[in-house]
Design a protein around this motif. Structure first.
Motif, short mmCIF file in Angstrom:
data_model
loop_
_atom_site.label_atom_id
_atom_site.label_comp_id
_atom_site.label_asym_id
_atom_site.label_seq_id
_atom_site.Cartn_x
_atom_site.Cartn_y
_atom_site.Cartn_z
N THR A 1 0.85 -1.18 0.00
CA THR A 1 0.00 0.00 0.00
C THR A 1 0.88 1.23 0.00
OG1 THR A 1 -1.59 -1.22 1.34
CG2 THR A 1 -1.90 1.15 1.18
N ASP A 2 0.60 2.17 -0.88
CA ASP A 2 1.45 3.36 -0.91
C ASP A 2 0.92 4.41 0.07
OD1 ASP A 2 -0.61 4.80 -2.06
OD2 ASP A 2 0.27 4.86 -4.07
N ARG A 3 1.57 5.57 0.10
CA ARG A 3 1.24 6.57 1.11
C ARG A 3 -0.17 7.12 0.98
NH1 ARG A 3 5.76 10.76 0.01
NH2 ARG A 3 4.80 11.89 1.75
N HIS A 4 -0.75 6.96 -0.23
CA HIS A 4 -2.11 7.44 -0.42
C HIS A 4 -3.15 6.36 -0.17
CE1 HIS A 4 0.32 10.29 -2.96
NE2 HIS A 4 -0.34 11.11 -2.15
N GLY A 5 -2.66 5.22 0.29
CA GLY A 5 -3.58 4.13 0.57
C GLY A 5 -3.98 3.35 -0.68
N ARG A 6 -3.27 3.59 -1.78
CA ARG A 6 -3.59 2.85 -3.01
C ARG A 6 -2.96 1.47 -2.97
NH1 ARG A 6 -2.85 8.29 -6.22
NH2 ARG A 6 -0.68 7.97 -5.64
N ASP A 7 -3.68 0.49 -3.47
CA ASP A 7 -3.18 -0.88 -3.46
C ASP A 7 -2.29 -1.14 -4.66
OD1 ASP A 7 -4.57 -1.50 -1.15
OD2 ASP A 7 -6.41 -1.97 -2.26
N LEU A 8 -1.09 -1.58 -4.35
CA LEU A 8 -0.14 -1.98 -5.39
C LEU A 8 0.25 -3.43 -5.14
CD1 LEU A 8 2.29 1.10 -5.26
CD2 LEU A 8 0.44 0.71 -6.91
N LEU A 9 0.97 -3.99 -6.07
CA LEU A 9 1.51 -5.32 -5.84
C LEU A 9 2.82 -5.45 -6.60
CD1 LEU A 9 0.85 -7.24 -8.64
CD2 LEU A 9 -1.44 -6.61 -7.87
N TYR A 10 3.67 -6.33 -6.08
CA TYR A 10 4.93 -6.62 -6.77
C TYR A 10 4.58 -7.74 -7.74
CZ TYR A 10 10.02 -6.98 -7.31
OH TYR A 10 11.30 -6.95 -7.81
#
Length: 441
Positions: A95-104
């Motif tokens: 999760t990035d600083r804006h709360g957005r979901d990412l994945l590797y």
RNA sequence: CGGGGCUUGGCGCAGUCUGGUAGCGCACCUGGUUUGGGACCAGGGGGUCGCAGGUUCGAGUCCUGCAGCCCCGACCA
């Protein structure tokens, strides 16, 4: 080498169980950073790059185009395909600083499909085969065997897009041939075995397996498949018969294995049951992602249809371990010429000795000019230590220069694989070293 | 995630049962002797004993909790 970074180990670190892992640690190729995550030291990186280069060359010959996608992906496209939930715990979520979901990224079907749909709209642009070589992360339950089952690993993954199934089959065949060629160039005998196609069905999925006792896959095959000639890189015309020459033989992974069929189709003396390492996997998945993610092209009739996709993977970092599993002895690694981190290990037995230094430098210069990669051991150490190190890191040729031969301008050449030694004058040595010793095997 | 094991200097290990001021080999540094298959002698440096609590006059050692790593299985390039 006195300025190089090559931390070799005399003793085997206790965590390494299989031979490739032990040798990669001892030869100073990798160091573990966390479970299933490795740093690649200079020597290991060179081997990795050699493998990449072969993959690139064969992909280009087969018409695939290289690009590069990021390691981090947005969760959105994975929600679109439905795999964000399906993939489970193996996917590393961030999760990035804006709360957005990412994945590797564990693979790139979603991302490539998104790129494709946003940029290709007509059947006239097909077929396309796009690939990249990028680090992947799969949070394996149990990483093991060094780079063979790491969590972070370097993979070549390619994706084909075709207007219909017949055309997709051709794309698949091209990769089938390109894969056979790639592995052979790395000094490996890889056999294609029919693999599970999952929910799609059909016969278009093959794993490429190299035989090794420590392999994690069990295979059942007709032994003749191991000795078939590798096809030429000729991708025009009908590829069907070439593929058929391989697929006519029974060869299956354990999940596809049918004991009755095996007994029926393969004469008893040709039945081979063995363990192996999966180094490549290709499959055709039809319209799975294009339908889910709305990747359509306009056909000749002007109507949009979802494209037919295939995906093609090579475990690049795994191959480093796989090649070592396939090619080593009790003294260390035996690199096949094409993937050797250096071609020649030049040993100066007496650094500081005028004749030795001069001859070494002359040889180094000439070989380098001839396009060979030479590792020059100019360390002030005992002969035995240098020989052992050189055997351990396994360069195809060793060139030994000591006070004994230096007077007469003589170089001792050793073939790492066969152990054969020749004492030659400089010019003859250069000629021998410039040739691949693999044919001698 | 289930089962087993491990964690002591850069690497390999002993010491833990039976608590008493941390040791061996390799590697490293200095000096000397050596020098064509991982030399020898002498001297030297380097360790919060995985982490956190607890018991004790005293903990590497005993107790509790946690973490990391490895191996076997089911899953995967």
């Amino acid at each position: 080498m006195s300025n190089y970074f090559l931390p070799t180990l005399k003793e085997t670190p206790s965590e390494a169980q299989i031979v490739s892992h032990r040798l990669m640690l001892r030869a100073g190729m990798v160091r573990q950073s966390a479970a299933g995550i490795y740093s690649w030291l200079p020597l290991g990186l060179r081997a990795l790059r050699k493998i990449e280069a072969i993959v690139r060359d064969e992909q280009a010959k087969a018409g695939a185009i290289e690009m590069l996608m990021p390691t981090l992906q947005s969760a959105d496209i994975w929600r679109e395909s439905g795999r964000y939930e399906d993939y489970g715990k193996e996917m590393l979520r961030i999760t990035d600083r804006h709360g957005r979901d990412l994945l590797y990224g564990p693979t790139n079907e979603e991302l490539i499909t998104q790129i494709f749909r946003d940029n290709v709209v007509s059947y006239k642009d097909l077929p396309k085969n796009l690939y990249h070589i990028q680090w992947k992360f799969r949070d394996e339950i149990r990483p093991r065997f060094g780079v063979m089952r790491g969590r972070e690993f370097l993979m070549k993954d390619g994706y084909s897009f075709d207007v219909d199934e017949a055309s997709a089959r051709v794309s698949y065949y091209k990769m089938f041939i390109a894969y056979l060629r790639s592995f052979r160039r790395m000094g490996l005998k890889a056999m294609p075995v029919a693999a599970d196609t999952g929910p799609i069905g059909g016969e278009l999925s093959h794993e490429f397996i190299i035989l090794a006792d420590t392999g994690e896959s069990e295979v059942f095959c007709h032994s003749d498949i191991l000795n078939l000639p590798v096809p030429e890189a000729d991708y025009d015309g009908d590829l069907g018969p070439t593929i058929e020459s391989f697929t006519q033989y029974y060869a299956r992974s354990d999940e596809m294995h049918d004991a009755d069929m095996f007994a029926q189709q393969v004469p008893a003396e040709k039945q081979l049951t063995a363990r192996g390492i999966e180094v490549g996997h290709i499959f055709y998945f039809g319209q799975k992602y294009s339908t889910a993610m709305n990747a359509q092209v306009a056909g000749p009739d002007g109507k949009d249809t979802p494209v037919h996709g295939g995906s093609y993977g090579i475990g690049v970092s795994r191959l480093v371990g796989g090649i070592i599993e396939a090619s080593h002895d009790e003294d260390g690694i035996i690199w096949p010429w094409a993937v050797a981190p250096f071609h020649v290990g030049l040993i100066n037995l007496k650094p500081g000795h005028e004749g030795c230094d001069a001859l070494c430098e002359s040889l180094f210069e000439t070989l380098s000019q001839n396009g060979l990669d030479v590792l020059y051991d100019d360390r002030d150490d005992r002969a035995g230590a240098k020989f052992s190190t050189m055997d351990l890191i396994g360069l195809p040729w060793q060139a030994v220069i000591g006070p004994r031969g230096a007077e007469g301008g003589e170089v001792e050449i050793k073939n790492r694989a066969t152990g054969e030694k020749h004492v030659l004058v400089l010019d003859a040595a250069i000629a021998l070293l410039s040739s691949s010793p693999d044919s001698a095997k």
